[in-house]
Scaffold this motif. Sequence first.
Motif, PDB file in Angstrom:
ATOM      1  N   LEU A  83       0.831  -1.213   0.000  1.00 14.81           N
ATOM      2  CA  LEU A  83       0.000   0.000   0.000  1.00 14.81           C
ATOM      3  C   LEU A  83       0.862   1.258   0.000  1.00 14.81           C
ATOM      4  CD1 LEU A  83      -2.914  -0.915   2.448  1.00 14.81           C
ATOM      5  CD2 LEU A  83      -3.076  -0.460  -0.013  1.00 14.81           C
ATOM      6  N   GLU A  84       1.955   1.229   0.722  1.00 17.01           N
ATOM      7  CA  GLU A  84       2.882   2.368   0.746  1.00 17.01           C
ATOM      8  C   GLU A  84       3.495   2.583  -0.641  1.00 17.01           C
ATOM      9  OE1 GLU A  84       4.934   5.556   2.536  1.00 17.01           O
ATOM     10  OE2 GLU A  84       3.263   4.365   3.281  1.00 17.01           O
ATOM     11  N   HIS A  85       3.807   1.507  -1.337  1.00 14.59           N
ATOM     12  CA  HIS A  85       4.305   1.625  -2.717  1.00 14.59           C
ATOM     13  C   HIS A  85       3.269   2.332  -3.586  1.00 14.59           C
ATOM     14  CE1 HIS A  85       7.322  -2.019  -2.600  1.00 14.59           C
ATOM     15  NE2 HIS A  85       7.668  -1.042  -1.794  1.00 14.59           N
ATOM     16  N   ARG A  86       2.038   1.887  -3.502  1.00 15.51           N
ATOM     17  CA  ARG A  86       0.963   2.478  -4.318  1.00 15.51           C
ATOM     18  C   ARG A  86       0.773   3.954  -3.986  1.00 15.51           C
ATOM     19  NH1 ARG A  86      -2.809  -2.650  -3.382  1.00 15.51           N
ATOM     20  NH2 ARG A  86      -1.838  -4.016  -4.910  1.00 15.51           N
ATOM     21  N   TYR A  87       0.804   4.277  -2.713  1.00 17.42           N
ATOM     22  CA  TYR A  87       0.645   5.664  -2.280  1.00 17.42           C
ATOM     23  C   TYR A  87       1.765   6.538  -2.847  1.00 17.42           C
ATOM     24  CZ  TYR A  87       1.055   9.751   0.727  1.00 17.42           C
ATOM     25  OH  TYR A  87       1.198  11.028   1.181  1.00 17.42           O
ATOM     26  N   THR A  88       2.989   6.074  -2.743  1.00 14.57           N
ATOM     27  CA  THR A  88       4.139   6.847  -3.225  1.00 14.57           C
ATOM     28  C   THR A  88       4.043   7.086  -4.728  1.00 14.57           C
ATOM     29  OG1 THR A  88       5.498   5.940  -1.450  1.00 14.57           O
ATOM     30  CG2 THR A  88       6.671   6.931  -3.307  1.00 14.57           C
ATOM     31  N   ILE A  89       3.737   6.047  -5.469  1.00 15.11           N
ATOM     32  CA  ILE A  89       3.600   6.178  -6.930  1.00 15.11           C
ATOM     33  C   ILE A  89       2.469   7.144  -7.262  1.00 15.11           C
ATOM     34  CG2 ILE A  89       2.964   4.952  -9.057  1.00 15.11           C
ATOM     35  CD1 ILE A  89       5.858   4.418  -8.080  1.00 15.11           C
ATOM     36  N   SER A  90       1.352   7.050  -6.555  1.00 17.07           N
ATOM     37  CA  SER A  90       0.234   7.948  -6.850  1.00 17.07           C
ATOM     38  C   SER A  90       0.591   9.401  -6.541  1.00 17.07           C
ATOM     39  CB  SER A  90      -1.036   7.520  -6.116  1.00 17.07           C
ATOM     40  OG  SER A  90      -0.977   7.835  -4.753  1.00 17.07           O
ATOM     41  N   GLU A  91       1.369   9.641  -5.508  1.00 20.13           N
ATOM     42  CA  GLU A  91       1.801  11.005  -5.184  1.00 20.13           C
ATOM     43  C   GLU A  91       2.681  11.579  -6.302  1.00 20.13           C
ATOM     44  OE1 GLU A  91       1.206  13.191  -2.308  1.00 20.13           O
ATOM     45  OE2 GLU A  91      -0.482  11.813  -2.502  1.00 20.13           O
ATOM     46  N   ILE A  92       3.591  10.776  -6.795  1.00 18.49           N
ATOM     47  CA  ILE A  92       4.484  11.242  -7.870  1.00 18.49           C
ATOM     48  C   ILE A  92       3.679  11.486  -9.149  1.00 18.49           C
ATOM     49  CG2 ILE A  92       6.476  10.657  -9.321  1.00 18.49           C
ATOM     50  CD1 ILE A  92       7.432   8.884  -6.911  1.00 18.49           C
ATOM     51  N   LYS A  93       2.810  10.541  -9.504  1.00 18.33           N
ATOM     52  CA  LYS A  93       1.993  10.694 -10.717  1.00 18.33           C
ATOM     53  C   LYS A  93       1.042  11.877 -10.608  1.00 18.33           C
ATOM     54  CE  LYS A  93       2.089   6.001 -12.511  1.00 18.33           C
ATOM     55  NZ  LYS A  93       1.303   4.786 -12.814  1.00 18.33           N
ATOM     56  N   SER A  94       0.497  12.094  -9.446  1.00 18.78           N
ATOM     57  CA  SER A  94      -0.400  13.220  -9.228  1.00 18.78           C
ATOM     58  C   SER A  94       0.325  14.540  -9.474  1.00 18.78           C
ATOM     59  CB  SER A  94      -0.939  13.164  -7.796  1.00 18.78           C
ATOM     60  OG  SER A  94      -1.682  14.301  -7.508  1.00 18.78           O
ATOM     61  N   PHE A  95       1.533  14.635  -8.971  1.00 20.20           N
ATOM     62  CA  PHE A  95       2.314  15.847  -9.203  1.00 20.20           C
ATOM     63  C   PHE A  95       2.596  16.032 -10.689  1.00 20.20           C
ATOM     64  CE2 PHE A  95       6.258  17.936 -10.113  1.00 20.20           C
ATOM     65  CZ  PHE A  95       6.000  19.180  -9.579  1.00 20.20           C
ATOM     66  N   LEU A  96       3.007  14.964 -11.363  1.00 17.44           N
ATOM     67  CA  LEU A  96       3.320  15.062 -12.795  1.00 17.44           C
ATOM     68  C   LEU A  96       2.089  15.478 -13.590  1.00 17.44           C
ATOM     69  CD1 LEU A  96       5.642  11.954 -13.183  1.00 17.44           C
ATOM     70  CD2 LEU A  96       6.299  14.343 -13.427  1.00 17.44           C
ATOM     71  N   LEU A  97       0.920  14.982 -13.214  1.00 16.95           N
ATOM     72  CA  LEU A  97      -0.312  15.365 -13.886  1.00 16.95           C
ATOM     73  C   LEU A  97      -0.614  16.851 -13.665  1.00 16.95           C
ATOM     74  CD1 LEU A  97      -2.755  14.493 -15.555  1.00 16.95           C
ATOM     75  CD2 LEU A  97      -3.894  13.900 -13.407  1.00 16.95           C
ATOM     76  N   ARG A  98      -0.445  17.306 -12.436  1.00 17.30           N
ATOM     77  CA  ARG A  98      -0.671  18.737 -12.153  1.00 17.30           C
ATOM     78  C   ARG A  98       0.285  19.605 -12.954  1.00 17.30           C
ATOM     79  NH1 ARG A  98      -0.569  16.917  -6.865  1.00 17.30           N
ATOM     80  NH2 ARG A  98       1.311  18.123  -6.411  1.00 17.30           N
ATOM     81  N   GLN A  99       1.490  19.124 -13.179  1.00 17.54           N
ATOM     82  CA  GLN A  99       2.465  19.871 -13.975  1.00 17.54           C
ATOM     83  C   GLN A  99       1.961  20.074 -15.406  1.00 17.54           C
ATOM     84  OE1 GLN A  99       4.723  21.549 -12.063  1.00 17.54           O
ATOM     85  NE2 GLN A  99       6.357  20.942 -13.415  1.00 17.54           N
ATOM     86  N   LYS A 100       1.254  19.075 -15.922  1.00 16.22           N
ATOM     87  CA  LYS A 100       0.780  19.152 -17.302  1.00 16.22           C
ATOM     88  C   LYS A 100      -0.413  20.081 -17.461  1.00 16.22           C
ATOM     89  CE  LYS A 100       2.408  14.638 -18.760  1.00 16.22           C
ATOM     90  NZ  LYS A 100       2.061  13.286 -19.156  1.00 16.22           N
ATOM     91  N   VAL A 101      -1.308  20.104 -16.472  1.00 12.79           N
ATOM     92  CA  VAL A 101      -2.536  20.877 -16.622  1.00 12.79           C
ATOM     93  C   VAL A 101      -2.489  22.255 -15.998  1.00 12.79           C
ATOM     94  CG1 VAL A 101      -4.451  19.299 -17.054  1.00 12.79           C
ATOM     95  CG2 VAL A 101      -3.443  19.373 -14.807  1.00 12.79           C
ATOM     96  N   LYS A 102      -1.617  22.477 -15.082  1.00 16.73           N
ATOM     97  CA  LYS A 102      -1.540  23.767 -14.401  1.00 16.73           C
ATOM     98  C   LYS A 102      -0.204  24.432 -14.699  1.00 16.73           C
ATOM     99  CE  LYS A 102      -3.542  23.698  -9.948  1.00 16.73           C
ATOM    100  NZ  LYS A 102      -3.357  23.318  -8.572  1.00 16.73           N
ATOM    101  N   PHE A 103      -0.048  25.550 -14.063  1.00 15.42           N
ATOM    102  CA  PHE A 103       1.226  26.257 -14.159  1.00 15.42           C
ATOM    103  C   PHE A 103       2.319  25.406 -13.509  1.00 15.42           C
ATOM    104  CE2 PHE A 103      -1.018  27.436 -10.333  1.00 15.42           C
ATOM    105  CZ  PHE A 103      -0.067  27.302  -9.340  1.00 15.42           C
ATOM    106  N   PRO A 104       3.540  25.634 -13.921  1.00 14.35           N
ATOM    107  CA  PRO A 104       4.630  24.859 -13.304  1.00 14.35           C
ATOM    108  C   PRO A 104       4.707  25.124 -11.806  1.00 14.35           C
ATOM    109  CG  PRO A 104       5.405  26.046 -15.223  1.00 14.35           C
ATOM    110  CD  PRO A 104       4.014  26.530 -14.935  1.00 14.35           C
ATOM    111  N   GLU A 105       4.802  24.072 -11.071  1.00 19.29           N
ATOM    112  CA  GLU A 105       5.001  24.204  -9.636  1.00 19.29           C
ATOM    113  C   GLU A 105       6.250  23.419  -9.266  1.00 19.29           C
ATOM    114  OE1 GLU A 105       2.353  21.517  -7.136  1.00 19.29           O
ATOM    115  OE2 GLU A 105       1.141  21.754  -8.929  1.00 19.29           O
ATOM    116  N   GLU A 106       6.790  23.758  -8.146  1.00 19.78           N
ATOM    117  CA  GLU A 106       8.016  23.086  -7.735  1.00 19.78           C
ATOM    118  C   GLU A 106       7.706  21.662  -7.287  1.00 19.78           C
ATOM    119  OE1 GLU A 106      11.490  23.920  -4.492  1.00 19.78           O
ATOM    120  OE2 GLU A 106      10.853  25.573  -5.772  1.00 19.78           O
ATOM    121  N   PHE A 107       8.527  20.724  -7.747  1.00 13.97           N
ATOM    122  CA  PHE A 107       8.402  19.329  -7.349  1.00 13.97           C
ATOM    123  C   PHE A 107       8.570  19.264  -5.838  1.00 13.97           C
ATOM    124  CE2 PHE A 107      10.224  14.942  -7.005  1.00 13.97           C
ATOM    125  CZ  PHE A 107       9.153  14.256  -7.546  1.00 13.97           C
ATOM    126  N   PRO A 108       7.646  18.611  -5.142  1.00 12.82           N
ATOM    127  CA  PRO A 108       7.698  18.600  -3.678  1.00 12.82           C
ATOM    128  C   PRO A 108       8.800  17.674  -3.157  1.00 12.82           C
ATOM    129  CG  PRO A 108       5.901  17.235  -4.445  1.00 12.82           C
ATOM    130  CD  PRO A 108       6.512  17.874  -5.668  1.00 12.82           C
TER     131      PRO A 108
END
Length: 140
Positions: A83-108
């Motif tokens: 579950l921790e693996h899935r959570y980590t991957i989803s956090e990274i993918k979520s950020f990458l998706l936000r990068q595509k649709v919104k203004f550039p934000e700093e990678f957390p």
Amino acid sequence: MTDTEFKKYRINNDTIDSQHYQLFNILQSIINCYHGVYDKKVITALMNEFLKLTESHFKYEKELMDLSFYNVHCVTDYEEHILEHRYTISEIKSFLLRQKVKFPEEFPVEVISKILVDHILGYDKKFVDWLNLHKNAFDL
């Protein structure tokens, strides 16, 4: 990250330690990009590389857990780990998706680093300690 700095994150499995070291180095490269010349293409490439390596690393860990029957002997720990693996991957993918649709934000980086450190020193350490204790029972 130097070998000396990484020493506190070693968990006594050469392959997993090497993969963790690579992940930390990519995070450091991302930090360097934010503090140097900002190049969205370079940062995006590094983030994608981080995602691919993280997915590969988690796949390796899961295969090792399955081969060593960690999933049978330590069911709850195994399930939480996955579950921790899935959570980590989803956090990274979520950020990458936000990068595509919104203004550039700093990678957390701080958030991802904390997730990585907590994962290494918690779930991975627990698994590798168990694996090392039982490794003579398995041909790994």
